[in-house]
Design an enzyme around this catalytic site. Structure first.
Site, PDB file in Angstrom:
ATOM      1  N   ARG A   1      45.481  51.038 -39.473  1.00 23.27           N
ATOM      2  CA  ARG A   1      44.957  49.664 -39.487  1.00 23.27           C
ATOM      3  C   ARG A   1      46.081  48.668 -39.766  1.00 23.27           C
ATOM      4  O   ARG A   1      46.028  47.537 -39.335  1.00 23.27           O
ATOM      5  CB  ARG A   1      43.835  49.514 -40.524  1.00 23.27           C
ATOM      6  CG  ARG A   1      43.431  48.060 -40.784  1.00 23.27           C
ATOM      7  CD  ARG A   1      42.006  47.886 -41.246  1.00 23.27           C
ATOM      8  NE  ARG A   1      41.673  48.660 -42.429  1.00 23.27           N
ATOM      9  CZ  ARG A   1      42.090  48.384 -43.688  1.00 23.27           C
ATOM     10  NH1 ARG A   1      42.852  47.344 -43.916  1.00 23.27           N
ATOM     11  NH2 ARG A   1      41.736  49.157 -44.684  1.00 23.27           N
TER      12      ARG A   1
ATOM     13  N   TYR B   1      39.861  27.941 -24.029  1.00 23.07           N
ATOM     14  CA  TYR B   1      39.032  29.095 -23.673  1.00 23.07           C
ATOM     15  C   TYR B   1      37.694  29.022 -24.425  1.00 23.07           C
ATOM     16  O   TYR B   1      37.659  28.620 -25.598  1.00 23.07           O
ATOM     17  CB  TYR B   1      39.794  30.374 -24.044  1.00 23.07           C
ATOM     18  CG  TYR B   1      38.999  31.630 -23.832  1.00 23.07           C
ATOM     19  CD1 TYR B   1      38.760  32.122 -22.555  1.00 23.07           C
ATOM     20  CD2 TYR B   1      38.473  32.326 -24.928  1.00 23.07           C
ATOM     21  CE1 TYR B   1      38.028  33.272 -22.374  1.00 23.07           C
ATOM     22  CE2 TYR B   1      37.742  33.476 -24.742  1.00 23.07           C
ATOM     23  CZ  TYR B   1      37.522  33.942 -23.461  1.00 23.07           C
ATOM     24  OH  TYR B   1      36.795  35.082 -23.281  1.00 23.07           O
TER      25      TYR B   1
ATOM     26  N   ASP C   1      48.276  29.015 -26.387  1.00 23.40           N
ATOM     27  CA  ASP C   1      47.676  30.173 -25.695  1.00 23.40           C
ATOM     28  C   ASP C   1      48.352  30.264 -24.328  1.00 23.40           C
ATOM     29  O   ASP C   1      48.174  29.400 -23.467  1.00 23.40           O
ATOM     30  CB  ASP C   1      46.159  29.971 -25.571  1.00 23.40           C
ATOM     31  CG  ASP C   1      45.458  31.167 -24.927  1.00 23.40           C
ATOM     32  OD1 ASP C   1      46.112  31.916 -24.164  1.00 23.40           O
ATOM     33  OD2 ASP C   1      44.249  31.348 -25.169  1.00 23.40           O
TER      34      ASP C   1
ATOM     35  N   LYS D   1      44.288  40.438 -20.234  1.00 21.98           N
ATOM     36  CA  LYS D   1      44.360  39.847 -18.897  1.00 21.98           C
ATOM     37  C   LYS D   1      45.635  40.297 -18.176  1.00 21.98           C
ATOM     38  O   LYS D   1      45.733  41.455 -17.796  1.00 21.98           O
ATOM     39  CB  LYS D   1      44.274  38.326 -19.015  1.00 21.98           C
ATOM     40  CG  LYS D   1      43.151  37.829 -19.942  1.00 21.98           C
ATOM     41  CD  LYS D   1      41.774  38.106 -19.395  1.00 21.98           C
ATOM     42  CE  LYS D   1      40.660  37.830 -20.397  1.00 21.98           C
ATOM     43  NZ  LYS D   1      40.697  36.543 -21.085  1.00 21.98           N
TER      44      LYS D   1
HETATM   45  C1  LIG Z   1      40.187  35.996 -22.190  1.00 25.61           C
HETATM   46  C2  LIG Z   1      40.913  34.909 -22.891  1.00 25.61           C
HETATM   47  C3  LIG Z   1      40.937  34.855 -24.293  1.00 25.61           C
HETATM   48  C4  LIG Z   1      40.210  35.872 -25.156  1.00 25.61           C
HETATM   49  O1  LIG Z   1      40.752  37.137 -25.011  1.00 25.61           O
HETATM   50  P1  LIG Z   1      39.891  38.504 -25.248  1.00 25.61           P
HETATM   51  O2  LIG Z   1      40.903  39.553 -25.069  1.00 25.61           O
HETATM   52  O3  LIG Z   1      38.788  38.506 -24.233  1.00 25.61           O
HETATM   53  O4  LIG Z   1      39.336  38.416 -26.622  1.00 25.61           O
HETATM   54  C5  LIG Z   1      41.657  33.833 -24.879  1.00 25.61           C
HETATM   55  N1  LIG Z   1      42.292  32.895 -24.149  1.00 25.61           N
HETATM   56  C6  LIG Z   1      42.276  32.913 -22.798  1.00 25.61           C
HETATM   57  C7  LIG Z   1      43.004  31.862 -22.045  1.00 25.61           C
HETATM   58  C8  LIG Z   1      41.586  33.909 -22.125  1.00 25.61           C
HETATM   59  O5  LIG Z   1      41.561  33.921 -20.787  1.00 25.61           O
END
Ligand SMILES: *Cc1c(COP(=O)(O)O)cnc(C)c1O
Length: 429
Positions: free
Chosen positions: A95, A148, A220, A245
């Site tokens: 963890r 997001y 982000d 992603k």
């Molecule tokens: C999908 C996404 C998130 C969240 O990510 P998860 O892995 O689904 O928790 C955050 N920011 C952006 C721009 C995203 O496309």
């Protein structure tokens, strides 16, 4: 007759076990074991392949071992305690840290040019770790309306519960963002390009405004990827990614990462080791495998997306195309300045509203109709079932997201097939 043979074999096995143990001991000791690639030592394409990879591992395995072990054992209490106190290298409990996960963190750290990086189970775990780990009551956060969907729920629902003031400014209005920051800002949270309308924020300008107020600046970078944009080089303190992603790129592993200033990353790591949203070693392995081809995939996706955006822009049934690579895009000049490529994400609106969307999407052949994005397969969906599923129609309208919009995550297929597919699907209108 049997005894001596068994004895020899036992000795061999014991010798073999001893060697394995020594190799494993080296594997679990980090000093000098990983390939320590300085950010400037090679080009990022090479770093995507080699950064963090083991210099040596048991059996001479060339691929990062998936260490599923939850706990890590020690011969005596003194060496155990030294590792537990961070005086010597070594893992204690997965963890907190794990050898496979650590390689993932190191590879991303190098790709983002960061001092340090830590990981989380998902992108949202990474983002909420940054916000909950670094903020305190009475702090003021400035962000934009187009973050997001999950992030905007943290801003609207969860942070105010802890007495944190959040101002979400119109994403298009750079002056208004700066004005809000100048009213006092402890944390400035940015995302560019945005989801699903692909708006572009001027990172250098906004980060500088945040710095003037002593704010922690966070970006982000999921949509852009380190291939196209490095927010730290533009002044950001922290970069976050949904590794789910583009970093993974194959739609088969969840993950998140936070990279940047070491003191801030340490705090976010400490919050995560306690909150418990750790990345799984199996996910780390899949993400690492994906990251080796990050540049190949993203470059192909971006060139496909550019061709598709141009095709859609001249299509009579398409009323709006959002792609920062198009000169007609409002943020094109800023994107050219701060990005090396424009990425694989685009969105477009069609004539005939949501009804037309529901007819076009099922006709597409070379797509997944799914909530994911950034994978090798083209993936489409309307905001109502993907990025903004949490919102009502009225809330989406207030965010400037038309119901006639289709979000298109371009895959690595041949672009001629994708264009022909869109062409036949749009005949449904
Ligand atoms: C999908 C996404 C998130 C969240 O990510 P998860 O892995 O689904 O928790 C955050 N920011 C952006 C721009 C995203 O496309």
């Amino acid at each position: 007759m049997l005894a001596p043979v068994a004895c020899i074999q036992t000795r061999k096995i014991l010798a073999c076990l001893r060697t394995t143990c020594e190799q494993l001991a080296r594997l679990f000791t980090y000093g000098g074991r990983m390939r320590n690639i300085d950010n400037s030592a090679c080009s990022p394409e090479t770093a995507a392949v080699w950064a963090g990879e083991p210099q040596e591992s048991s059996h001479g395995a060339t691929q990062v071992p998936v260490v599923l072990s939850v706990g890590f054992g020690y011969e005596d209490v003194h060496s155990w305690q030294a590792a537990a106190m961070g005086e010597t290298a070594g893992h204690i409990y997965s963890r907190n840290t794990n050898p496979t996960v650590e390689v993932f963190e190191e590879k991303l750290r190098v790709l983002e040019g960061a001092e340090a990086a830590t990981s989380a189970a998902t992108g949202m775990a990474a983002i909420s770790g940054v916000l909950h780990g670094l903020l305190k009551p009475k702090d003021r956060v400035v962000s934009v309306k187009d973050t997001y969907g999950g992030t905007s729920v943290l801003f609207a629902e969860f942070l105010p519960r802890f007495g944190i003031d959040v101002d979400l400014v119109d994403t298009d209005d750079g002056d208004a963002i700066v004005e809000s920051v100048e009213r006092g800002c402890d944390l400035l949270y940015l995302e560019t390009p945005t989801n699903p309308t692909l708006k572009i924020l001027d990172l250098e300008r906004l980060i500088a405004a945040g710095k003037d107020q002593g704010a922690i600046t966070v970006v982000d970078n999921t949509f852009a990827t380190p291939v196209n944009q490095n927010p730290i080089a533009l002044g950001a303190d922290l970069v976050v990614h949904s590794a789910t992603k583009y970093l993974g790129g194959h739609g088969d592993a969840l993950g998140g990462v936070v990279a940047g200033r070491a003191d801030l990353v340490d705090t976010v790591y400490h919050h995560r080791e306690i909150n418990g949203a750790a990345m799984s070693p199996m996910a780390a392995y899949l993400l690492l495998r994906g990251m080796k081809t990050l540049f190949l995939r993203v470059e192909r996706q971006a060139s496909n997306a550019m061709t598709i955006a141009r095709f859609l822009e001249q299509h009579p049934k398409v009323t709006q195309v959002n792609y920062p690579g198009l000169p007609s895009h409002a943020g094109h000049e800023i994107a050219r300045r701060q990005m090396r490529g424009f990425g694989g994400m685009l969105s477009f609106a069609v004539e005939g509203g949501y009804d037309a969307v529901t007819r076009v999407i099922p006709r597409l052949q070379w797509v997944h109709r799914a909530a994911n994005l950034g994978a090798v397969e083209t993936t489409v969906g309307p905001p109502a079932t993907t990025s903004h599923v949490e919102c009502t129609e009225a809330e989406r309208a207030a965010l400037g997201i038309p119901e006639a919009l289709i979000r298109y995550s371009t895959g690595i297929e041949h672009v001629d097939d994708l264009v022909a597919d869109l062409d036949q699907a749009l005949e449904a209108i």
